[in-house]
Motif scaffolding. Structure first.
Motif, PDB file in Angstrom:
ATOM      1  N   PHE A  53       0.860  -1.197   0.000  1.00 22.76           N
ATOM      2  CA  PHE A  53       0.000   0.000   0.000  1.00 22.76           C
ATOM      3  C   PHE A  53       0.896   1.247   0.000  1.00 22.76           C
ATOM      4  CE2 PHE A  53       0.738  -1.265   4.391  1.00 22.76           C
ATOM      5  CZ  PHE A  53       0.994  -0.071   5.062  1.00 22.76           C
ATOM      6  N   LEU A  54       0.423   2.310  -0.631  1.00 24.60           N
ATOM      7  CA  LEU A  54       1.130   3.591  -0.576  1.00 24.60           C
ATOM      8  C   LEU A  54       0.569   4.319   0.633  1.00 24.60           C
ATOM      9  CD1 LEU A  54       1.251   4.597  -4.351  1.00 24.60           C
ATOM     10  CD2 LEU A  54       2.846   3.219  -3.026  1.00 24.60           C
ATOM     11  N   SER A  55       1.435   4.638   1.588  1.00 23.76           N
ATOM     12  CA  SER A  55       0.928   5.030   2.901  1.00 23.76           C
ATOM     13  C   SER A  55       0.285   6.410   2.961  1.00 23.76           C
ATOM     14  CB  SER A  55       2.051   4.946   3.937  1.00 23.76           C
ATOM     15  OG  SER A  55       3.278   5.247   3.333  1.00 23.76           O
ATOM     16  N   MET A  56      -0.760   6.480   3.780  1.00 29.41           N
ATOM     17  CA  MET A  56      -1.374   7.746   4.150  1.00 29.41           C
ATOM     18  C   MET A  56      -0.629   8.248   5.386  1.00 29.41           C
ATOM     19  SD  MET A  56      -5.386   7.508   3.348  1.00 29.41           S
ATOM     20  CE  MET A  56      -6.031   6.404   4.549  1.00 29.41           C
ATOM     21  N   ASP A  57      -0.976   9.451   5.819  1.00 29.97           N
ATOM     22  CA  ASP A  57      -0.228  10.071   6.906  1.00 29.97           C
ATOM     23  C   ASP A  57      -0.283   9.280   8.214  1.00 29.97           C
ATOM     24  OD1 ASP A  57       1.366  12.203   7.902  1.00 29.97           O
ATOM     25  OD2 ASP A  57      -0.377  12.811   9.085  1.00 29.97           O
ATOM     26  N   VAL A  60       2.039   3.322   8.541  1.00 30.12           N
ATOM     27  CA  VAL A  60       3.476   3.039   8.448  1.00 30.12           C
ATOM     28  C   VAL A  60       3.952   3.385   7.035  1.00 30.12           C
ATOM     29  CG1 VAL A  60       5.162   1.141   8.411  1.00 30.12           C
ATOM     30  CG2 VAL A  60       3.448   1.262  10.244  1.00 30.12           C
ATOM     31  N   ARG A  61       5.054   4.085   6.952  1.00 30.10           N
ATOM     32  CA  ARG A  61       5.589   4.511   5.647  1.00 30.10           C
ATOM     33  C   ARG A  61       6.148   3.310   4.874  1.00 30.10           C
ATOM     34  NH1 ARG A  61       3.333   8.113   7.716  1.00 30.10           N
ATOM     35  NH2 ARG A  61       4.146  10.061   8.526  1.00 30.10           N
ATOM     36  N   THR A  62       5.782   3.218   3.618  1.00 32.37           N
ATOM     37  CA  THR A  62       6.196   2.038   2.848  1.00 32.37           C
ATOM     38  C   THR A  62       7.212   2.350   1.750  1.00 32.37           C
ATOM     39  OG1 THR A  62       4.282   2.365   1.414  1.00 32.37           O
ATOM     40  CG2 THR A  62       4.025   0.800   3.230  1.00 32.37           C
ATOM     41  N   GLU A  63       7.641   3.594   1.670  1.00 30.53           N
ATOM     42  CA  GLU A  63       8.530   3.965   0.562  1.00 30.53           C
ATOM     43  C   GLU A  63       9.823   3.139   0.520  1.00 30.53           C
ATOM     44  OE1 GLU A  63      10.182   8.172  -0.652  1.00 30.53           O
ATOM     45  OE2 GLU A  63       7.999   8.150  -0.519  1.00 30.53           O
ATOM     46  N   GLU A  64      10.449   2.950   1.700  1.00 31.72           N
ATOM     47  CA  GLU A  64      11.698   2.179   1.745  1.00 31.72           C
ATOM     48  C   GLU A  64      11.469   0.739   1.277  1.00 31.72           C
ATOM     49  OE1 GLU A  64      14.734   3.379   2.319  1.00 31.72           O
ATOM     50  OE2 GLU A  64      13.736   5.332   2.469  1.00 31.72           O
ATOM     51  N   TRP A 107      -8.169  11.084  -1.139  1.00 34.53           N
ATOM     52  CA  TRP A 107      -7.623  10.658   0.164  1.00 34.53           C
ATOM     53  C   TRP A 107      -6.143  10.981   0.279  1.00 34.53           C
ATOM     54  CZ3 TRP A 107      -9.839   5.126  -0.656  1.00 34.53           C
ATOM     55  CH2 TRP A 107     -11.212   5.142  -0.414  1.00 34.53           C
ATOM     56  N   ASN A 108      -5.627  11.680  -0.770  1.00 36.70           N
ATOM     57  CA  ASN A 108      -4.217  12.034  -0.762  1.00 36.70           C
ATOM     58  C   ASN A 108      -3.301  10.817  -0.900  1.00 36.70           C
ATOM     59  OD1 ASN A 108      -2.870  14.365  -0.983  1.00 36.70           O
ATOM     60  ND2 ASN A 108      -2.310  14.529   1.161  1.00 36.70           N
ATOM     61  N   ILE A 109      -3.808   9.796  -1.600  1.00 37.56           N
ATOM     62  CA  ILE A 109      -2.983   8.610  -1.878  1.00 37.56           C
ATOM     63  C   ILE A 109      -2.713   8.617  -3.378  1.00 37.56           C
ATOM     64  CG2 ILE A 109      -2.842   6.089  -1.741  1.00 37.56           C
ATOM     65  CD1 ILE A 109      -5.149   6.043   0.087  1.00 37.56           C
ATOM     66  N   ARG A 110      -1.501   8.244  -3.732  1.00 32.22           N
ATOM     67  CA  ARG A 110      -1.212   8.117  -5.166  1.00 32.22           C
ATOM     68  C   ARG A 110      -1.746   6.779  -5.673  1.00 32.22           C
ATOM     69  NH1 ARG A 110       1.868  12.027  -7.062  1.00 32.22           N
ATOM     70  NH2 ARG A 110       3.087  13.262  -5.587  1.00 32.22           N
ATOM     71  N   GLN A 111      -2.421   6.831  -6.805  1.00 36.12           N
ATOM     72  CA  GLN A 111      -2.837   5.569  -7.422  1.00 36.12           C
ATOM     73  C   GLN A 111      -3.029   5.774  -8.918  1.00 36.12           C
ATOM     74  OE1 GLN A 111      -6.494   4.265  -5.497  1.00 36.12           O
ATOM     75  NE2 GLN A 111      -7.753   5.265  -7.012  1.00 36.12           N
ATOM     76  N   PRO A 112      -2.906   4.683  -9.693  1.00 34.20           N
ATOM     77  CA  PRO A 112      -3.068   4.821 -11.143  1.00 34.20           C
ATOM     78  C   PRO A 112      -4.463   5.343 -11.493  1.00 34.20           C
ATOM     79  CG  PRO A 112      -2.081   2.708 -10.578  1.00 34.20           C
ATOM     80  CD  PRO A 112      -2.536   3.329  -9.295  1.00 34.20           C
TER      81      PRO A 112
END
Length: 199
Positions: A53-57, A60-64, A107-112
């Protein structure tokens, strides 16, 4: 049912309050601890196809994790939610650059975007591992989502896929752990919840 709904709503409110009290630094710190735990996890190491999942504020941050998955040559899939229903697809993410150019939802989430045709995980080889977001979790793998049912519905689809249900790992701030999450028959249990254990 009404009492279950009320219990879930009260719990959602309480967990949101606890997570909102965390500083950005603390969220980032716990996220890195969990990322490192995941990077050593046998299910993560062996998986070829992972949904993240691409995290919301308040998550848990998932970028790493996404960076690491690409570095290890894994196929990475991210959710696209349909706001009008509880339907969600897991669509292939091609690169980190690809992620940065995705449009933001309300929701401020990036998605296609809707017209962005990408490989859907279940249309091809299925998934080995799904990282699960949620508001709250307990030690038995019960999860409190946001009430839309996206992941529960998606897991039902996975179970019907020829590959069967992927392993599911939730990533949780310590503040998201609860004694017991109230669930009903539609709630799919999670295989494992990763959180920072107090030494």
């Amino acid at each position: 049912m009404a009492t279950l709904r009320t219990a879930k709503q009260a719990l959602r409110k309480e967990i949101k309050r606890r997570v909102a009290a965390l500083s950005d630094e603390e969220k980032q710190r716990q996220s890195l601890v969990l990322s490192r735990q995941l990077f050593r996890h046998p299910k993560y190491l062996s998986c070829k196809r992972i949904a993240v999942f691409l995290s919301m504020d308040d998550e848990v941050r998932t970028e790493e994790i996404i960076k690491d998955a690409f570095k290890l040559g894994k196929s990475c899939f991210i959710p696209r939610y349909e706001s009008s229903s509880s339907h969600m697809d897991m669509l292939q993410l091609n690169s980190l650059q690809d992620m940065e150019t995705l449009p933001l939802t309300s929701w401020n989430i990036r998605q296609p975007a809707e017209d962005d045709h990408r490989e859907e995980a279940l249309a091809t080889g299925g998934l080995d591992l799904i990282l699960m977001p949620g508001l709250g979790f307990d030690q038995l793998g019960r999860r409190l989502g946001r009430g839309k049912g996206f992941y529960d519905t998606y897991l039902e689809r996975c179970i019907r896929h020829s590959k069967g249900k992927p392993y599911t790992i939730a990533l949780a701030f310590k503040e998201q752990l609860c004694e017991e999450i109230p669930v009903d028959d539609n709630d799919v249990l999670i295989d494992e919840v990763l959180y920072e254990a107090d030494e």
